[in-house]
Design an enzyme around this catalytic site. Structure first.
Site, PDB file in Angstrom:
ATOM      1  CG  ASN A  58      -1.798  -1.201   1.294  1.00  0.00           C
ATOM      2  OD1 ASN A  58      -2.331  -1.614   0.275  1.00  0.00           O
ATOM      3  ND2 ASN A  58      -1.948  -1.789   2.474  1.00  0.00           N
ATOM      4  CB  SER A 188      -9.090  -1.862   2.053  1.00  0.00           C
ATOM      5  OG  SER A 188     -10.050  -2.713   2.625  1.00  0.00           O
ATOM      6  CG  ASP A 213     -10.925   3.649   7.353  1.00  0.00           C
ATOM      7  OD1 ASP A 213      -9.890   4.268   7.026  1.00  0.00           O
ATOM      8  OD2 ASP A 213     -10.914   2.462   7.733  1.00  0.00           O
TER       9      ASP A 213
HETATM   10  C1  LIG Z   1      -9.700   0.628   5.256  1.00  0.00           C
HETATM   11  C2  LIG Z   1      -8.668   0.400   6.316  1.00  0.00           C
HETATM   12  N1  LIG Z   1      -8.811   1.011   7.495  1.00  0.00           N
HETATM   13  C3  LIG Z   1      -7.917   0.835   8.477  1.00  0.00           C
HETATM   14  C4  LIG Z   1      -6.829   0.014   8.316  1.00  0.00           C
HETATM   15  C5  LIG Z   1      -5.868  -0.172   9.434  1.00  0.00           C
HETATM   16  O1  LIG Z   1      -4.782   0.679   9.268  1.00  0.00           O
HETATM   17  P1  LIG Z   1      -3.348   0.292   9.852  1.00  0.00           P
HETATM   18  O2  LIG Z   1      -2.725  -0.618   8.840  1.00  0.00           O
HETATM   19  O3  LIG Z   1      -2.652   1.574  10.021  1.00  0.00           O
HETATM   20  O4  LIG Z   1      -3.597  -0.427  11.141  1.00  0.00           O
HETATM   21  C6  LIG Z   1      -6.635  -0.640   7.101  1.00  0.00           C
HETATM   22  C7  LIG Z   1      -5.456  -1.517   6.932  1.00  0.00           C
HETATM   23  O5  LIG Z   1      -5.410  -2.447   6.222  1.00  0.00           O
HETATM   24  C8  LIG Z   1      -7.574  -0.441   6.069  1.00  0.00           C
HETATM   25  O6  LIG Z   1      -7.444  -1.071   4.895  1.00  0.00           O
END
Ligand SMILES: Cc1ncc(COP(=O)(O)O)c(C=O)c1O
Length: 406
Positions: A58, A188, A213
């Protein structure tokens, strides 16, 4: 005789293995044949002695390998020490944290920010603290696991609307007095974008907060990381581990919300603060991404090239315009097989299986970055087309023919 827990663990692992759903870590190392500082060569790593081009990170702008940012981390550690030493409410909150919070507020227009060590903890903390059993919350069907976990812990009544469907969201908002609607800016696993402006209008009409988010949108998607964001979005979660190439996250919103989280969010109160060096690094990464718009441009070019080559080779993508390009295969074992065959050609893509995605929608999750070289993108697509036809996964034309017969 085995203990109860040993028996349970063995049975669950066996069942997962049988279904092709067992998860295992892969031990990766640096490809020393490359100049690792070169942010212009395709991202690579070595696994079991062999080098692979990475199409599953990512790190959308390639910032994780920028030498100036490594220096910013070093300088941060020299200035503040390598760790924060305490939770933020004890002695773990420094001017490095405040500077990053201020920068994030300037970038998004929100009044205040609160830093967390990961996006996962930012989301769970926000959901658990903001909502309780008196709240009704509606969320897109595909929101991240951290949001679902936090909502479940909160005791709020959760209702899900069909993915990106304004009609479905409105039906739920009209039915009950809803506290908030939750979605992602870029999804995601599907790579598509939520209709934020329209969802915001719906939320205003129904007096509900819009919580977004922005993990996969922040610093890459135009629109929600400018001073206008706060006009549409009540609470925005941004993460530093994706396009900023480092680590950590922030919740952005009103001063009242942030004050409320400071005094109530258990993940914030009872956990060692993000290290100041990491805060200094994330600040440097936001500056770097703003000062280098050519990286976003390069990413867009790479996405366009990948999509065009897939179209020409009849590789059936989902239609995303972002760095996340999913290719749905359906069956989990077949998805693993395609990923394995690509690896045999030195190309590493993510094989995403349930429960991360719904049953029957196992997929390759191919991610593009600004650092990919055009020839590696071309090689990836050529291999993909070859492997799909060898294994018998229908290409676009065959899928179309099957649809026409339905
Ligand atoms: C949409 C989404 N929110 C939150 C997160 C969590 O973020 P972090 O990797 O910083 O814990 C992810 C991680 O994969 C994500 O894809």
């Amino acid at each position: 005789m085995s203990s109860l827990l040993e028996t349970k663990i063995a049975a669950r692992q066996h069942a997962l293995r049988e279904q092709g759903l067992l998860r295992q870590r892969k031990l990766l190392s640096v490809d020393h044949t490359l100049n690792t500082n070169a942010s212009t060569s395709s991202p690579r790593f070595v696994f079991e002695g062999r080098a692979y081009v990475n199409f599953s990170s990512n790190d959308y702008l390639g910032l994780s390998r920028v030498p100036e940012l490594a220096e910013a981390l070093h300088l941060g550690a020299q200035t503040y020490g390598v760790g924060s030493g305490a939770s933020p409410l004890v002695t773990g909150y420094s001017d490095a944290h405040l500077a990053l919070e201020r920068e994030l507020c300037d970038l998004t227009g929100h009044e205040a920010a609160l830093l967390f060590c990961s996006g996962f903890s930012a989301n769970t903390a926000l959901m658990k603290t903001l909502f309780d059993q008196h709240d009704i919350v509606v969320a897109d069907k595909l929101v991240h696991a951290s949001i679902i976990d936090g909502l479940q812990d909160s005791g709020a009544q959760l209702k899900r609307f069909l993915h990106n469907s304004l009609e479905s969201a409105e039906r739920l908002l009209a039915r009950d007095q809803t506290s908030a609607l939750i979605t992602e800016s870029v999804f995601s696993m599907d790579g598509d974008c939520a209709p934020i402006a329209q969802l915001s209008a719906l939320c205003r009409q129904h007096h509900a907060w819009l919580v977004v988010d922005d993990a996969h949108g922040f610093a890459v998607l135009d629109g929600y990381h400018n001073a206008e964001a706060a006009k549409l979005i009540d609470v925005q979660v941004v993460t530093f581990g994706k396009a900023l190439g480092c680590q950590g996250a922030a919740v952005l919103g009103s001063q009242a919300l942030i004050d409320f989280l400071v005094s109530n969010a258990r993940e914030y109160i009872y956990s060692t603060a993000l290290s100041p060096a990491n805060a200094a690094l994330a600040l440097a990464a936001t500056h770097y991404s703003t000062a280098h718009p050519e990286l976003q441009q390069k990413l867009l070019e790479n996405i366009a090239l990948f999509k065009q080559l897939c179209r020409e080779a009849n590789v059936p993508l989902l239609g995303s315009d972002t760095a996340i390009q999913p290719l749905i295969i359906g069956d989990a074992l077949q998805t693993l097989q395609v990923a394995e065959e690509l690896r045999a050609a030195g190309i590493w893509v993510g094989a995403i299986r349930p429960p991360t995605v719904p049953v029957g929608s196992a997929r390759l999750r191919i991610t593009l970055t600004a650092a990919h070289a055009a020839e590696d993108i071309a090689k990836c697509v050529a291999q993909l087309a070859q492997v799909l036809s060898r294994i018998g996964v229908p290409l676009v034309t065959e899928r179309q023919a099957a649809d026409d017969h339905r």
